[in-house]
Design a protein around this motif. Sequence first.
Motif, short mmCIF file in Angstrom:
data_model
loop_
_atom_site.label_atom_id
_atom_site.label_comp_id
_atom_site.label_asym_id
_atom_site.label_seq_id
_atom_site.Cartn_x
_atom_site.Cartn_y
_atom_site.Cartn_z
N GLU A 1 -65.58 -12.93 -26.79
CA GLU A 1 -66.08 -12.01 -25.76
C GLU A 1 -67.56 -11.75 -26.00
O GLU A 1 -67.97 -11.34 -27.09
CB GLU A 1 -65.31 -10.69 -25.77
N ARG A 2 -68.37 -11.99 -24.97
CA ARG A 2 -69.82 -11.85 -25.08
C ARG A 2 -70.37 -10.82 -24.10
O ARG A 2 -71.55 -10.83 -23.77
CB ARG A 2 -70.50 -13.20 -24.83
N THR A 3 -69.52 -9.89 -23.66
CA THR A 3 -69.94 -8.95 -22.62
C THR A 3 -71.17 -8.16 -23.03
O THR A 3 -72.16 -8.07 -22.29
CB THR A 3 -68.79 -8.00 -22.27
N GLN A 4 -71.12 -7.54 -24.22
CA GLN A 4 -72.26 -6.75 -24.68
C GLN A 4 -73.50 -7.62 -24.83
O GLN A 4 -74.61 -7.23 -24.43
CB GLN A 4 -71.94 -6.10 -26.03
N GLU A 5 -73.31 -8.81 -25.41
CA GLU A 5 -74.44 -9.70 -25.63
C GLU A 5 -75.08 -10.13 -24.32
O GLU A 5 -76.31 -10.14 -24.18
CB GLU A 5 -73.95 -10.93 -26.41
N VAL A 6 -74.25 -10.49 -23.34
CA VAL A 6 -74.76 -10.94 -22.03
C VAL A 6 -75.50 -9.81 -21.32
O VAL A 6 -76.57 -10.02 -20.72
CB VAL A 6 -73.62 -11.49 -21.16
N ARG A 7 -74.93 -8.60 -21.37
CA ARG A 7 -75.60 -7.45 -20.75
C ARG A 7 -76.96 -7.22 -21.38
O ARG A 7 -77.96 -6.97 -20.69
CB ARG A 7 -74.74 -6.19 -20.91
N LEU A 8 -77.00 -7.30 -22.72
CA LEU A 8 -78.26 -7.07 -23.42
C LEU A 8 -79.27 -8.17 -23.10
O LEU A 8 -80.46 -7.89 -22.89
CB LEU A 8 -78.01 -7.00 -24.93
N GLU A 9 -78.80 -9.42 -23.04
CA GLU A 9 -79.69 -10.53 -22.70
C GLU A 9 -80.32 -10.32 -21.33
O GLU A 9 -81.53 -10.55 -21.14
CB GLU A 9 -78.91 -11.84 -22.71
N HIS A 10 -79.51 -9.89 -20.35
CA HIS A 10 -80.03 -9.65 -19.00
C HIS A 10 -81.07 -8.53 -19.02
O HIS A 10 -82.15 -8.66 -18.40
CB HIS A 10 -78.89 -9.30 -18.06
N GLN A 11 -80.76 -7.45 -19.70
CA GLN A 11 -81.70 -6.33 -19.75
C GLN A 11 -83.00 -6.71 -20.46
O GLN A 11 -84.09 -6.31 -20.04
CB GLN A 11 -81.06 -5.14 -20.47
N VAL A 12 -82.88 -7.50 -21.53
CA VAL A 12 -84.07 -7.94 -22.27
C VAL A 12 -84.96 -8.78 -21.36
O VAL A 12 -86.20 -8.64 -21.38
CB VAL A 12 -83.67 -8.73 -23.53
N ASP A 13 -84.36 -9.64 -20.56
CA ASP A 13 -85.15 -10.46 -19.62
C ASP A 13 -85.91 -9.57 -18.63
O ASP A 13 -87.09 -9.82 -18.34
CB ASP A 13 -84.23 -11.41 -18.84
N VAL A 14 -85.25 -8.53 -18.12
CA VAL A 14 -85.89 -7.62 -17.17
C VAL A 14 -87.04 -6.87 -17.83
O VAL A 14 -88.15 -6.78 -17.28
CB VAL A 14 -84.86 -6.62 -16.60
N VAL A 15 -86.78 -6.34 -19.03
CA VAL A 15 -87.81 -5.58 -19.75
C VAL A 15 -88.98 -6.48 -20.14
O VAL A 15 -90.14 -6.09 -20.05
CB VAL A 15 -87.19 -4.90 -21.00
N ASP B 1 -80.61 0.00 -21.56
CA ASP B 1 -79.50 0.96 -21.46
C ASP B 1 -78.45 0.59 -22.50
O ASP B 1 -77.80 -0.45 -22.40
CB ASP B 1 -78.90 0.91 -20.05
N LEU B 2 -78.29 1.43 -23.51
CA LEU B 2 -77.40 1.13 -24.63
C LEU B 2 -76.11 1.94 -24.57
O LEU B 2 -75.42 2.12 -25.58
CB LEU B 2 -78.12 1.39 -25.95
N THR B 3 -75.78 2.44 -23.38
CA THR B 3 -74.60 3.28 -23.21
C THR B 3 -73.34 2.61 -23.74
O THR B 3 -72.52 3.24 -24.42
CB THR B 3 -74.40 3.65 -21.74
N HIS B 4 -73.18 1.32 -23.45
CA HIS B 4 -71.96 0.61 -23.84
C HIS B 4 -72.19 -0.32 -25.03
O HIS B 4 -71.28 -1.07 -25.40
CB HIS B 4 -71.42 -0.20 -22.66
N ALA B 5 -73.37 -0.29 -25.62
CA ALA B 5 -73.66 -1.19 -26.74
C ALA B 5 -73.11 -0.64 -28.04
O ALA B 5 -73.13 0.57 -28.28
CB ALA B 5 -75.17 -1.40 -26.86
N GLN B 6 -72.63 -1.54 -28.88
CA GLN B 6 -72.07 -1.14 -30.16
C GLN B 6 -72.55 -2.10 -31.24
O GLN B 6 -72.98 -3.22 -30.97
CB GLN B 6 -70.54 -1.15 -30.11
#
Length: 207
Positions: free
Chosen positions: A88-102, A116-121
């Motif tokens: 499962e790469r859900t957290q990783e994929v979300r972070l990758e997308h946000q990093v690209d935007v930032v 947004d680290l609300t769901h990051a662990q």
Amino acid sequence: INRSLEQMFSRNEKNIQQALSTFHASNVVGSNMGIFHRHPTQQYELLRQLKDRSWVGEFSLADIAIRLTVTPIDHGNARLGYVVEWLERTQEVRLEHQVDVVKQATHEGVLHHRLDLTHAQGIYRSLGEGINELLDVLSSFSNVIAHAIGEIAFSRLNTEMKGNYQGAYRNTQNAINLSLRNLNELLGQVQFVSSSVNLSVQKLHHG
């Protein structure tokens, strides 16, 4: 399947059912891989064509990002089965997308975006916090520089860029403060010369 994968399916059962309405976490053990595909015959053909190498693919089930690695197990010319690794790469994929935007925003000089680290662990939260802290430093330093340049623009030259900076930040601070001092000295010289010229003109005027 192992315990962590079983927990992942149970935890995300309702989300997965949005994409696969017949999915039930309790039925995974003993089922074939076709339960995860709308068109299972295509997957069976892909598996049949696997030879001496693994197949790696990524897909989404609802909002869950998964990397799947399938390795065939053969004995002679007989296909005994497959070893399947789910990641499962859900957290990783979300972070990758946000990093690209930032990253794109930062390249354009927009420094107020944060992850947004609300769901990051775990490691993903630690990495995200580190990136956000770096952005805070860059944003703060940029504001200090803008203030110092603004002082120059308004001819307030008897000031300096304050702060205890290191490395490249310290070099920038020193360069700006040196510029302020040099401009202040130059302005003083201009004022002195102007006063001297006015005094000479007055003396000539009064003969």
